[in-house]
Structure formats: structure tokens, C-alpha cells
Design a protein around this motif. Structure first.
Motif, PDB file in Angstrom:
ATOM      1  N   ASN A 170       0.829  -1.212   0.000  1.00 29.35           N
ATOM      2  CA  ASN A 170       0.000   0.000   0.000  1.00 29.35           C
ATOM      3  C   ASN A 170       0.862   1.260   0.000  1.00 29.35           C
ATOM      4  O   ASN A 170       0.485   2.284  -0.586  1.00 29.35           O
ATOM      5  CB  ASN A 170      -0.923  -0.015   1.215  1.00 29.35           C
ATOM      6  CG  ASN A 170      -1.929   1.122   1.175  1.00 29.35           C
ATOM      7  OD1 ASN A 170      -2.557   1.379   0.156  1.00 29.35           O
ATOM      8  ND2 ASN A 170      -2.089   1.811   2.299  1.00 29.35           N
ATOM      9  N   LYS A 229      -2.254  14.930 -14.320  1.00 27.45           N
ATOM     10  CA  LYS A 229      -3.634  14.915 -14.791  1.00 27.45           C
ATOM     11  C   LYS A 229      -3.782  15.627 -16.143  1.00 27.45           C
ATOM     12  O   LYS A 229      -4.778  15.432 -16.837  1.00 27.45           O
ATOM     13  CB  LYS A 229      -4.541  15.549 -13.740  1.00 27.45           C
ATOM     14  CG  LYS A 229      -4.614  14.731 -12.460  1.00 27.45           C
ATOM     15  CD  LYS A 229      -5.690  15.212 -11.531  1.00 27.45           C
ATOM     16  CE  LYS A 229      -5.814  14.291 -10.329  1.00 27.45           C
ATOM     17  NZ  LYS A 229      -6.916  14.684  -9.452  1.00 27.45           N
ATOM     18  N   TYR A 249      -4.913  -5.273  -0.201  1.00 25.48           N
ATOM     19  CA  TYR A 249      -4.587  -4.357  -1.299  1.00 25.48           C
ATOM     20  C   TYR A 249      -4.226  -5.106  -2.587  1.00 25.48           C
ATOM     21  O   TYR A 249      -3.615  -4.545  -3.484  1.00 25.48           O
ATOM     22  CB  TYR A 249      -3.461  -3.392  -0.917  1.00 25.48           C
ATOM     23  CG  TYR A 249      -3.753  -2.630   0.343  1.00 25.48           C
ATOM     24  CD1 TYR A 249      -4.706  -1.620   0.360  1.00 25.48           C
ATOM     25  CD2 TYR A 249      -3.098  -2.949   1.533  1.00 25.48           C
ATOM     26  CE1 TYR A 249      -4.991  -0.936   1.534  1.00 25.48           C
ATOM     27  CE2 TYR A 249      -3.386  -2.267   2.717  1.00 25.48           C
ATOM     28  CZ  TYR A 249      -4.327  -1.258   2.704  1.00 25.48           C
ATOM     29  OH  TYR A 249      -4.614  -0.580   3.859  1.00 25.48           O
ATOM     30  N   GLU A 282      -9.176   1.049  -8.818  1.00 29.50           N
ATOM     31  CA  GLU A 282      -8.226   2.156  -8.655  1.00 29.50           C
ATOM     32  C   GLU A 282      -6.900   1.799  -9.317  1.00 29.50           C
ATOM     33  O   GLU A 282      -6.233   2.656  -9.897  1.00 29.50           O
ATOM     34  CB  GLU A 282      -8.008   2.448  -7.170  1.00 29.50           C
ATOM     35  CG  GLU A 282      -7.058   3.606  -6.929  1.00 29.50           C
ATOM     36  CD  GLU A 282      -6.706   3.786  -5.462  1.00 29.50           C
ATOM     37  OE1 GLU A 282      -6.019   4.781  -5.144  1.00 29.50           O
ATOM     38  OE2 GLU A 282      -7.103   2.940  -4.620  1.00 29.50           O
ATOM     39  N   TYR A 283      -6.510   0.520  -9.220  1.00 33.07           N
ATOM     40  CA  TYR A 283      -5.253   0.083  -9.814  1.00 33.07           C
ATOM     41  C   TYR A 283      -5.360  -1.400 -10.138  1.00 33.07           C
ATOM     42  O   TYR A 283      -6.249  -2.094  -9.630  1.00 33.07           O
ATOM     43  CB  TYR A 283      -4.068   0.340  -8.881  1.00 33.07           C
ATOM     44  CG  TYR A 283      -4.227  -0.308  -7.530  1.00 33.07           C
ATOM     45  CD1 TYR A 283      -3.825  -1.620  -7.313  1.00 33.07           C
ATOM     46  CD2 TYR A 283      -4.796   0.403  -6.462  1.00 33.07           C
ATOM     47  CE1 TYR A 283      -3.990  -2.211  -6.080  1.00 33.07           C
ATOM     48  CE2 TYR A 283      -4.972  -0.192  -5.237  1.00 33.07           C
ATOM     49  CZ  TYR A 283      -4.566  -1.492  -5.043  1.00 33.07           C
ATOM     50  OH  TYR A 283      -4.727  -2.096  -3.827  1.00 33.07           O
ATOM     51  N   ARG A 292       0.125   7.208  -6.065  1.00 26.67           N
ATOM     52  CA  ARG A 292      -0.944   8.205  -5.924  1.00 26.67           C
ATOM     53  C   ARG A 292      -0.374   9.620  -5.899  1.00 26.67           C
ATOM     54  O   ARG A 292      -1.000  10.571  -6.378  1.00 26.67           O
ATOM     55  CB  ARG A 292      -1.731   7.946  -4.637  1.00 26.67           C
ATOM     56  CG  ARG A 292      -2.609   6.705  -4.677  1.00 26.67           C
ATOM     57  CD  ARG A 292      -3.557   6.679  -3.506  1.00 26.67           C
ATOM     58  NE  ARG A 292      -4.292   5.413  -3.429  1.00 26.67           N
ATOM     59  CZ  ARG A 292      -4.055   4.462  -2.531  1.00 26.67           C
ATOM     60  NH1 ARG A 292      -3.090   4.641  -1.633  1.00 26.67           N
ATOM     61  NH2 ARG A 292      -4.765   3.359  -2.533  1.00 26.67           N
ATOM     62  N   HIS A 338       0.100  10.637  -9.282  1.00 29.57           N
ATOM     63  CA  HIS A 338      -1.191  10.849  -9.933  1.00 29.57           C
ATOM     64  C   HIS A 338      -1.797  12.193  -9.562  1.00 29.57           C
ATOM     65  O   HIS A 338      -2.436  12.857 -10.395  1.00 29.57           O
ATOM     66  CB  HIS A 338      -2.149   9.710  -9.565  1.00 29.57           C
ATOM     67  CG  HIS A 338      -3.526   9.863 -10.165  1.00 29.57           C
ATOM     68  ND1 HIS A 338      -4.553  10.515  -9.511  1.00 29.57           N
ATOM     69  CD2 HIS A 338      -4.016   9.459 -11.358  1.00 29.57           C
ATOM     70  CE1 HIS A 338      -5.623  10.505 -10.272  1.00 29.57           C
ATOM     71  NE2 HIS A 338      -5.331   9.858 -11.403  1.00 29.57           N
ATOM     72  N   GLU A 339      -1.618  12.616  -8.309  1.00 31.26           N
ATOM     73  CA  GLU A 339      -2.239  13.848  -7.849  1.00 31.26           C
ATOM     74  C   GLU A 339      -1.486  15.092  -8.311  1.00 31.26           C
ATOM     75  O   GLU A 339      -1.959  16.212  -8.098  1.00 31.26           O
ATOM     76  CB  GLU A 339      -2.347  13.836  -6.311  1.00 31.26           C
ATOM     77  CG  GLU A 339      -3.303  12.769  -5.770  1.00 31.26           C
ATOM     78  CD  GLU A 339      -4.689  12.881  -6.365  1.00 31.26           C
ATOM     79  OE1 GLU A 339      -5.205  14.017  -6.435  1.00 31.26           O
ATOM     80  OE2 GLU A 339      -5.245  11.849  -6.793  1.00 31.26           O
ATOM     81  N   TYR A 354      -1.731   2.073 -12.687  1.00 32.15           N
ATOM     82  CA  TYR A 354      -2.646   3.019 -12.034  1.00 32.15           C
ATOM     83  C   TYR A 354      -3.203   3.968 -13.104  1.00 32.15           C
ATOM     84  O   TYR A 354      -2.461   4.761 -13.696  1.00 32.15           O
ATOM     85  CB  TYR A 354      -1.884   3.817 -10.975  1.00 32.15           C
ATOM     86  CG  TYR A 354      -2.752   4.510  -9.969  1.00 32.15           C
ATOM     87  CD1 TYR A 354      -2.906   3.985  -8.687  1.00 32.15           C
ATOM     88  CD2 TYR A 354      -3.431   5.685 -10.275  1.00 32.15           C
ATOM     89  CE1 TYR A 354      -3.686   4.617  -7.739  1.00 32.15           C
ATOM     90  CE2 TYR A 354      -4.222   6.312  -9.338  1.00 32.15           C
ATOM     91  CZ  TYR A 354      -4.355   5.786  -8.067  1.00 32.15           C
ATOM     92  OH  TYR A 354      -5.137   6.415  -7.138  1.00 32.15           O
ATOM     93  N   ILE A 395       1.768   1.830  -3.488  1.00 27.79           N
ATOM     94  CA  ILE A 395       0.614   2.381  -4.224  1.00 27.79           C
ATOM     95  C   ILE A 395       0.415   3.846  -3.874  1.00 27.79           C
ATOM     96  O   ILE A 395       0.089   4.677  -4.733  1.00 27.79           O
ATOM     97  CB  ILE A 395      -0.650   1.556  -3.910  1.00 27.79           C
ATOM     98  CG1 ILE A 395      -0.479   0.119  -4.435  1.00 27.79           C
ATOM     99  CG2 ILE A 395      -1.888   2.189  -4.526  1.00 27.79           C
ATOM    100  CD1 ILE A 395      -1.539  -0.844  -3.956  1.00 27.79           C
ATOM    101  N   SER A 396       0.644   4.183  -2.582  1.00 31.30           N
ATOM    102  CA  SER A 396       0.501   5.580  -2.157  1.00 31.30           C
ATOM    103  C   SER A 396       1.500   6.475  -2.880  1.00 31.30           C
ATOM    104  O   SER A 396       1.203   7.643  -3.192  1.00 31.30           O
ATOM    105  CB  SER A 396       0.702   5.683  -0.646  1.00 31.30           C
ATOM    106  OG  SER A 396      -0.293   4.961   0.034  1.00 31.30           O
ATOM    107  N   GLU A 397       2.698   5.931  -3.133  1.00 29.22           N
ATOM    108  CA  GLU A 397       3.701   6.732  -3.845  1.00 29.22           C
ATOM    109  C   GLU A 397       3.258   6.996  -5.288  1.00 29.22           C
ATOM    110  O   GLU A 397       3.504   8.070  -5.848  1.00 29.22           O
ATOM    111  CB  GLU A 397       5.043   6.003  -3.805  1.00 29.22           C
ATOM    112  CG  GLU A 397       5.641   6.001  -2.400  1.00 29.22           C
ATOM    113  CD  GLU A 397       6.621   4.864  -2.182  1.00 29.22           C
ATOM    114  OE1 GLU A 397       6.858   4.093  -3.135  1.00 29.22           O
ATOM    115  OE2 GLU A 397       7.130   4.730  -1.050  1.00 29.22           O
TER     116      GLU A 397
END
Length: 574
Positions: free
Chosen positions: A58, A74, A255, A137-138, A65, A68-69, A158, A61-63
Motif C-alpha cells: 500500500n 492529470k 490491497y 483504482e489500480y 498516488r 497521480h495527484e 494506475y 501504491i501511495s507513492e
């Protein structure tokens, strides 16, 4: 069979009968319970390790994210993205030792950028199509071979979603499977082997060929998958490649869609400690059996000889020889029996002498009983004489007082009876009150109300008069105004209730608590009459009675007795 043989046999049987059930329980129930306990503990450990792996995953995955943010992600602004991703990769490498092989960012056509020297095309990859087609989400890929160094990796794909909530591209994070091999290798449970796979039997922490060659067959993997379909965490029983009974502990990794953390352990390793305990108990049992036989021989000899001597003495006594005493030479139980036997002989001789004394004492007791019957008659006759003398001199008040006193004593003695009728008890207290009215003039008045239907019921004698005496001496005597005592006797639910109410000085709360405590603990106090009534009721009825006291200063006091209904032939419980 001799006593010595019986003792020896008994010792052996006791040891065998004691150890056999223990060994049976140890081999069956305890072993099974121990197995279940170990399975539960190991399953919890595997669950914990699975959560640890899921937590690590996780973080990765957060990294992603974070990438992505970023606004440039975007917008798929590669001019800003390239330096940003390059810098992020550098930071993660310094912080975690670079868990990733590479990051790749691309559009919905599957064309992706890794760095200025390397691009990829994942448009035909199954994980990319799933990521673009589903709302997940992924998506995590099956193990693949890295193009950069030919090592096994898996991909976290992702999808990039813009501000209009449309998928415009993807972020790939490729993770080297060596990391998972290291995590799985650090799990050491009963010398077992641990690996990570998915429900399609894709292996993530070791080469699949090596796993199937050294540890478990394809059929064994199928058993695990089937059990996993029913429970996300649990065990599977099977045989390993060495044909040894084994247990696989498995748990779903958070996850992920279908990753499973598995640990294969041979049952012999799990049972090793229990088997060691069982073998130890068996060894102790054999030693105890040998010691028991040896001790039984010694003890039976030490017990048998003095018992034979005691037996001979008893036979002599049965023939009439009261001087056949046992010679005491030690302090064991047989000697104690011999000492008691000697005392019994002495008691027999003493009892023979005491028989004549008992007969004499019995005659004296009969004489005293006749005398005790004569004395009350003398008292009644004397009081009757005094009453007539008072009437001769027109001392009517004295005559009434003597008459009440005479009737008071007649009921008090009641020919030695313990229980009298309620009507006699009421007459007794009425005589007492009449005497007190004469003594205190108009300072004391009373009312008596009795349920007619229970007048012939029995109650312990002298039950109400001590309560009335308390009311006079502790409540009404110190009042300046005249006082009133109400006596109520009624029945309810197979119980008789006796209520004594006065309008005396009352009792303060502290003293009332102390009185109740003293009654409960049978402690004598200045309210002796109340204490006496309580003790007699306790002896008569045990716990089947109650005394309740309510009082208020300057208002008065109420005492309520509750006793069970009784009839002829009742005997005190005490």
C-alpha cells in the motif's frame, strides 16, 4: 490375599490407572487441542505477515498516488512530468533503497515514457486493458520479465483520471520480486517454507519450478486454492514432495485482488514439542511404577506386622481379657489406633463403674423434676392469698395488680412449654400492661388488635412482652405526655406478623443502624429484650424469620416481627 500383596497390587494399579488416562488424554485431546492452538497462533502470525506485506504494498501504491495527484500528471504535461518523476525516483531510491525498477507514464494508447532513453508499449498487455476497462483504482500484473535486466517483476498499473473524471493515461510502477522473496524468506515458522502466489498459481516470491520441484506439487497448490476460495485465511492439509503429512497456513494479502501468503510446515515439526512431553511422561510413568513396587514391598511390611499384633490383642479382648493392651513403640497411624484401642479398654472399665452412678443420678433428676412442679404451685397459691387479703382491706387496685401478676407468671411458666397460643401470648402481654398502667397511672395506654382466625396458632412464648417493655423504658417512660402502644397481630402468606408501635421518643438513625447490626451479628446491647427475642427466634426458625425496626425521633418506633406459621409437634431448627 495377604495385606502385603494387596498394598503392593494397589500401588501398581493406582500408578497404572492414573497414568493410563493421562497418557490417553495427552495423546488424543491434549495433542488435538495443542494442534488447534498452534494452528490458531500460526494462522494469526501468517495473517499478521500478510497484513505487513499488504501495508508495504500500500505504501508503494501511495507513492504512485502522489504522482497521480500532481497537476501535470492529470494534464499529461510531459514537459513538467519528466523532471518531476526523475526527482521523485531519486528521493524514493534514497529513502527506501528504490523498491521500484522503473516508473512509466503514458497515455490511453499504451505508449509510455520511462526515461529519455527508454519508452514502452503496453497496449497489448492484459493488466493495461483491465486497468483501462474496469473501475478499479489500480491493477497488479502477473509476474513478468523486466526488459532492463531480465529479472522477474510485477507491475502496478494506475489509471490517470483528469479533472473531468476521464481516463487519459496510466502510471506503471514495476517492483522487483526479490523484495517479496526477502519478506517471505524472513518468515520462519517450524522450519517451514513460505511463498506468495495468486489464485492462478502465479508465484511472486520464488521460481515456480523450484517450488514444485522441492516443496509442493501442482495438486497441493490446487488444494490450497480450493480452500482459499472458501476462506481467505486458514489451513490446508496435504503431503509435501517428501510424502510427509504437512499443513499449509495461508492468508489473503490486503490491497491485492487474489494474492495469497502461504507457509508449508511438516506436521512432525508442529507435534515435536507435544511428542517430547508425551515421551517424558511415559518415562516418568515407568520410573514411578518401579519405585511404587519397591515402596509397596517396604510399606506393606511396616504396616502388616503391627496390624497382626493389634489383631491378636482384639481377639483376646473378644474372649473377655480386658487387660490385653497394645504395646506402642512409634507414632504411626497403627500406633494411634492401638492407643485408641487401649483407651477404649480403659473406657469400658470406667463405663462399667459409671452405670451404677448413672442410675443414682437418674433418680435424683426425677426428684428435682417433681420439685420444680411443686415450686410454681406454691408461688400461685401465695399470690392468690395476697389477692384475697387485699380484697379484705378493700385494696382493689392492689388486688387487680396481684391478679394480673399471678396470670402473668402462669403464662410465663406455661408448664415448661416452649410454644403457646397467640391468645395466651396476648393475655400475657395484657397482664403486663395492666400492671404497668397501675404503676405509671395514666401515662401509658394501649390498643391490641388480633386477627380472630389465628388466635389458636402457636408462637414462641414471651415474644411480645419484651418488645412492649422496650417501648416503655426506651420510648414512653421519658415522655412528659401520655403515650400509646399499639399491638397488631395478623397473618399473611403463611406467616404471622406481630407489630408493636409506640409514640415515644424514637431512635436516631445512627443508633438504629447500630441496633440492626447488633441483631444481625447476635451482639448483646442495652435493648436486651429485643436481643433476647431475636436469639430465640433464630434458634426456633433459623433464617425463616425477620425483625424490622423503623423509628423517627420525637415521633415513635415500630417493631415488626415476621415468623412462619407452625402447628403442634414443631421442633426448633437450632
Amino acid at each position: 490375599m495377604s495385606l502385603r500383596s494387596k498394598i503392593t497390587t494397589s500401588f501398581i494399579l493406582i500408578i497404572v490407572l492414573t497414568l493410563s488416562p493421562l497418557l490417553f488424554i495427552l495423546q488424543t485431546r491434549v495433542k488435538n487441542l495443542r494442534m488447534k492452538e498452534l494452528e490458531h497462533q500460526t494462522t494469526q502470525l501468517i495473517d499478521s505477515k500478510a497484513n505487513e506485506i499488504g501495508s508495504w504494498l500500500n505504501q508503494r501504491i501511495s507513492e504512485i498516488r502522489i504522482i497521480h495527484e500532481n497537476p501535470s500528471t492529470k494534464n499529461l504535461d510531459f514537459y513538467e512530468l519528466k523532471p518531476y518523476v526523475t526527482q521523485l525516483n531519486k528521493v524514493l531510491r534514497n529513502q527506501y533503497g528504490n523498491p521500484y525498477e522503473t516508473f512509466a507514464i503514458g497515455g490511453i494508447d499504451g505508449q509510455g515514457w520511462i526515461n529519455d532513453e527508454m519508452t514502452i508499449d503496453v497496449s497489448s498487455r492484459e493488466y493495461f486493458r483491465r486497468a483501462m476497462a474496469t473501475k478499479s483504482e489500480y491493477v497488479i500484473s502477473n509476474p513478468v520479465v523486466s526488459k532492463s535486466d531480465s529479472k522477474l517483476i510485477f507491475i502496478i498499473c494506475y489509471p490517470i483520471i483528469n479533472e473531468s473524471n476521464k481516463k487519459i493515461g496510466f502510471i506503471n510502477g514495476s517492483i522487483n520480486l526479490e523484495k517479496f522473496s526477502k519478506i517471505a524468506g524472513n518468515i520462519d515458522i517450524y522450519n517451514g517454507f513460505t511463498w506468495i502466489m495468486n489464485k492462478n498459481k502465479d508465484i511472486y516470491s520464488i521460481d515456480a519450478g523450484e517450488l514444485k520441484k522441492k516443496y509442493i506439487s501442482s495438486d497441493g497448490l490446487n488444494i490450497i486454492i480450493n480452500n482459499f476460495q472458501e476462506n481467505k485465511s486458514g489451513t490446508a492439509s496435504l503431503k509435501n514432495l517428501s510424502n510427509n503429512d504437512s499443513t499449509v497456513f495461508f492468508s489473503s494479502i490486503p490491497y491485492t485482488e487474489d494474492w495469497i501468503l502461504c507457509t508449508l510446515v511438516e506436521n512432525s515439526m508442529i507435534h515435536a514439542q507435544t511428542n517430547s512431553i508425551t515421551n517424558f511422561v511415559i518415562l516418568i510413568g515407568v520410573i514411578l511404577l518401579i519405585v511404587a513396587i519397591f515402596l509397596a514391598i517396604i510399606i506393606s511390611s511396616s504396616i502388616g506386622k503391627p496390624l497382626q499384633v493389634l489383631k491378636h490383642n482384639m481377639i483376646e479382648v473378644s474372649k473377655g481379657n480386658l487387660r490385653s493392651y497394645y504395646e506402642i513403640d512409634n507414632n504411626d497411624e497403627v500406633s494411634v489406633i492401638g492407643q485408641v484401642f487401649n483407651q477404649m479398654l480403659n473406657e469400658i472399665e470406667n463405663l462399667i463403674e459409671q452405670v451404677f452412678q448413672v442410675q443414682s443420678q437418674k433418680r435424683n433428676a426425677e426428684l428435682r423434676a417433681l420439685q420444680s412442679q411443686i415450686n410454681p404451685h406454691f408461688l400461685y397459691n401465695t399470690l392468690d392469698t395476697l389477692q384475697w387479703k387485699a380484697l379484705e382491706y378493700n385494696a382493689f387496685e392492689i388486688a387487680d395488680m396481684i391478679n394480673s401478676l399471678s396470670r402473668f407468671f402462669r403464662i410465663s411458666l406455661s408448664s415448661g412449654k416452649e410454644f403457646i397460643t397467640i391468645s395466651d401470648e396476648i393475655e400475657h402481654v395484657r397482664n403486663y400492661l395492666e400492671i404497668q398502667k397501675i404503676r405509671y397511672k395514666d401515662k401509658i395506654n394501649y390498643n391490641i388488635n388480633v386477627d380472630f382466625s389465628i388466635e389458636e396458632n402457636l408462637v414462641p412464648k414471651l415474644l411480645i412482652q419484651p418488645l412492649v417493655e422496650n417501648s416503655i423504658y426506651h420510648g414512653l417512660k421519658l415522655r412528659k405526655q401520655p403515650g400509646i402502644i399499639d399491638i397488631n397481630v395478623f397473618a399473611k402468606e403463611n406467616c404471622i406478623f406481630i407489630e408493636v408501635i409506640d409514640n415515644g421518643l424514637g431512635i436516631d438513625k445512627k443508633h438504629l443502624v447500630e441496633i440492626s447490626k447488633n441483631l444481625h451479628e447476635s451482639i448483646e446491647s442495652d435493648h436486651y429484650g429485643l436481643y433476647n427475642v431475636n436469639e430465640r427466634l433464630k434458634l426456633a426458625f433459623g433464617e425463616k424469620y425477620s425483625i424490622t425496626i423503623e423509628s423517627e425521633l420525637q415521633v415513635g418506633t415500630t417493631v415488626l416481627l415476621k415468623i412462619p406459621m407452625i402447628g403442634e409437634g414443631f421442633e426448633c431448627l437450632g
